[in-house]
Design an enzyme around this catalytic site. Structure first.
Site, short mmCIF file in Angstrom:
data_model
loop_
_atom_site.label_atom_id
_atom_site.label_comp_id
_atom_site.label_asym_id
_atom_site.label_seq_id
_atom_site.Cartn_x
_atom_site.Cartn_y
_atom_site.Cartn_z
N GLY A 4 70.59 54.76 59.82
CA GLY A 4 70.88 55.94 58.89
C GLY A 4 70.55 55.52 57.59
O GLY A 4 71.32 56.04 56.56
N CYS A 58 62.50 58.77 59.36
CA CYS A 58 63.54 58.36 59.85
C CYS A 58 64.21 59.13 61.03
O CYS A 58 64.43 60.20 60.37
CB CYS A 58 64.32 58.06 58.72
SG CYS A 58 65.98 57.30 59.45
N LYS A 117 54.53 56.45 55.93
CA LYS A 117 55.04 56.26 57.42
C LYS A 117 55.46 57.17 58.32
O LYS A 117 56.56 58.03 58.18
CB LYS A 117 56.36 55.23 57.01
CG LYS A 117 56.63 54.39 58.43
CD LYS A 117 57.66 53.17 57.85
CE LYS A 117 58.30 52.62 59.44
NZ LYS A 117 59.06 51.66 58.98
#
Lengths: 260, 304
Positions: free
Chosen positions: B72, B131, B166
């Site tokens: 995280g 993420c 990304k």
């Protein structure tokens, strides 16, 4: 590749013995280079064939020839480990974690092991007794069949100090020793100067509460790890002095630094 | 002598091997184990504006040939990264650095990229819009072409360093996202981030990971990564950094043949900290075996 390598922490160890010593608990002795181990309470991270992540297991004892680990079968990886035979080899990242600070231990250190938190306490007892320090050992287990190493602690003391060691055992169900928890075994130990403990977090918390911050403790923490050497930040612990990595900054933390 | 050097948007790399963000910290742990100057570059731990503890533990789980993490975006925050980590790194690492930036809003991405733009040793910004482990921001920006383009345009407006977006594999069409990033000015594409995954402890009947789900990485995801790099190579005209389960020199060759100009190595660093030196040592020999004289010649070769 030698020219870029600074510290080869990935060592091949050869299994010498691997035997059951209590319910689901095994002791494995391994032969190999132990020069990277610097303190009791450190751990090795074992590549078990067929499994992706390594298994971090605390060092119970070590000398120049090899290490002894004691582990509990809790899943597929440790189950595979318990089936390995003498002569088999394992790649292990060696000498991980900070370990206990034996020089910080006082005149009478209480050593507490809970279940498979007991193994690093054995190595610590050995180091402290070798330094001529006084220790008392308290071990906590679930039931009689889980108990191990009571006699080994006593033998260690006889060999190293010629004295009998006060080893107290508690079991949760009362089938062996004192019924209850390690904190039910602390009567008459008023001159304890400090404590070192490894075991489940509720045990560490109970000890911390028992001493109410009046004496210092060195507490060994456990967490699911990715790498074991500080790279992935998987095993973080929030402490009073900031975010710490259990694998690299620990696994031993000062009691006053822990947020319970 | 085989030439294994490569290039990303004018940034020359001695070799294509780049430890992936989140598996290499800020380099210090690995620099104790080997001289990290043998690397092509490395992408440091994903950095946000504020310091973050990350998600509750346990946040690591094992899988067959891989792992799940729900760290995280734990990181010391951009002030500490700029004031402490980068100066320490400068003393020991003399290769180009890739700054991995994360955020929870477009403004945060912009703020962090603007700060990193002033750091000389940082030569590429890798902007993580993928993420899977944070509830707001993170992957939310990488799952629609519009949001991905918005972040790309915003960070491009505050930096003159090459920007690599990304991307997340957790999308229906990776090429739509990549094309949107390219159109918004991205200089390159990094892919793939982790796949959203989950494990359940059957003895407890509960998820292994405190946050329930996490990012799945490791050799098990390599075929997915190769496929996505291959697709994106066809769709865009900017360089690709390929990643996802890369563990061997053979994987590096395969990833480059799919279309990657350089390759990031992630989870493998955690299992064997010497993975990158082993790959770098093996790569020239493997090239000889495959009769490759210049590694960049094979970029996209599988497209025929």
């Amino acid at each position: 590749m030698e020219e870029y390598i600074r510290k080869q922490i990935d060592q091949e160890l050869t299994i010498i013995s691997n035997e059951k010593i209590a319910n689901d608990v095994y002791r494995m002795s391994l032969n190999g280079d132990t020069s990277l181990i610097t303190a009791p309470g450190q751990f090795i991270n074992i590549k078990v064939p067929g499994f992706y992540l390594r298994r971090p297991i605390s060092i119970s004892d070590y000398d120049d020839e090899g290490v002894t680990i004691i582990y509990k079968v809790v899943g597929n990886g440790t189950d595979a480990l318990c089936r390995m035979r003498p002569g088999d080899t394992l790649m292990c990242l060696m000498g991980l974690g900070n370990g206990f600070d034996v020089n910080a231990c006082g005149d009478h250190t209480l050593l507490v092991g809970g279940g498979v938190g007991t193994p690093p306490i054995y190595g610590l007892a050995k180091a402290l007794l070798a330094l001529g320090k006084r220790v008392t050992v308290v071990l906590g287990f679930g039931s009689q069949g889980d108990v191990f190493y009571e006699d080994e602690f006593k033998d260690l003391s006889k060999i190293l100090s010629g004295k009998d060691l006060d080893v107290r055992v508690a079991t949760v169900d009362g089938s062996y020793g004192t019924k209850g928890f390690v904190t039910d075994c602390l009567k008459g130990l008023d001159d304890v100067t400090d404590y070192c403990a490894c075991g489940p977090i509720p045990m560490l918390k109970a000890l911390y509460g028992y001493y109410d911050g009046k004496i210092l403790g060195q507490l060994s923490f456990e967490e699911r790890m990715g790498c074991g050497f500080g790279a992935c930040v998987g095993c973080s612990l929030n402490t009073k002095s900031g975010f710490k990595k259990v694998c690299k900054d620990g696994p031993i933390f000062w009691s006053q630094d822990v947020i319970f | 002598m085989v030439d294994i050097s490569t290039e990303l948007s004018g940034v020359k790399l001695d070799n294509p091997i780049i430890p992936a963000s989140g598996t290499f910290g800020f380099g210090a742990e690995f620099n104790n184990l080997y001289d990290i100057n043998i690397l092509g570059s490395f992408s440091f731990k994903g950095t946000t504006k504020e310091p973050r503890f990350g998600n509750p533990t346990p946040r690591i789980a094992e899988c067959r040939d891989g792992m799940i993490n729900s760290v995280g975006l734990a990181n010391p925050g951009i002030d500490a990264v700029i004031n402490e980590e980068l100066p320490a790194l400068r003393d020991v690492f003399h290769k180009p650095i890739i700054a991995n930036i994360s955020g929870f809003s477009v403004d945060e991405y912009k703020y962090c990229c603007e700060r990193m733009n002033k750091e000389d040793q940082v030569e590429i910004l890798e902007v993580n819009i993928s993420c899977p482990n944070v509830h707001a921001g993170g992957m939310a920006f990488g799952t629609t072409p519009d949001a991905a383009a918005e972040v790309t345009a915003a960070v491009k407006s505050v930096t003159d360093k090459p920007v690599y977006m990304k991307l997340s594999p957790n999308v229906t069409s990776i090429t739509d996202i990549a094309v949107a990033c390219e159109a918004a000015g991205a200089d390159g594409i990094s892919l793939i981030n982790t796949l959203l995954g989950m494990r359940i402890d059957i003895k407890r009947g509960r998820p292994v990971i405190a946050n329930k789900m996490g990012g799945f990485s490791g050799p098990a995801i390599f075929p997915v990564a190769v496929r996505m790099v291959y697709q994106v190579y066809d769709a865009v005209n900017i360089p690709i950094i390929g990643m996802g389960g890369v563990s061997t020199a053979e994987d590096v060759i395969e990833m480059m043949m799919a279309g990657a100009s350089a390759v990031e190595v992630g989870a493998a660093n955690l299992v064997d900290p010497f993975t990158c030196p082993k790959i770098i040592e093996r790569l020239p020999k493997l090239c000889e075996e495959l009769k490759i004289n210049k590694l960049t010649d094979i970029i996209g070769r599988a497209h025929g």
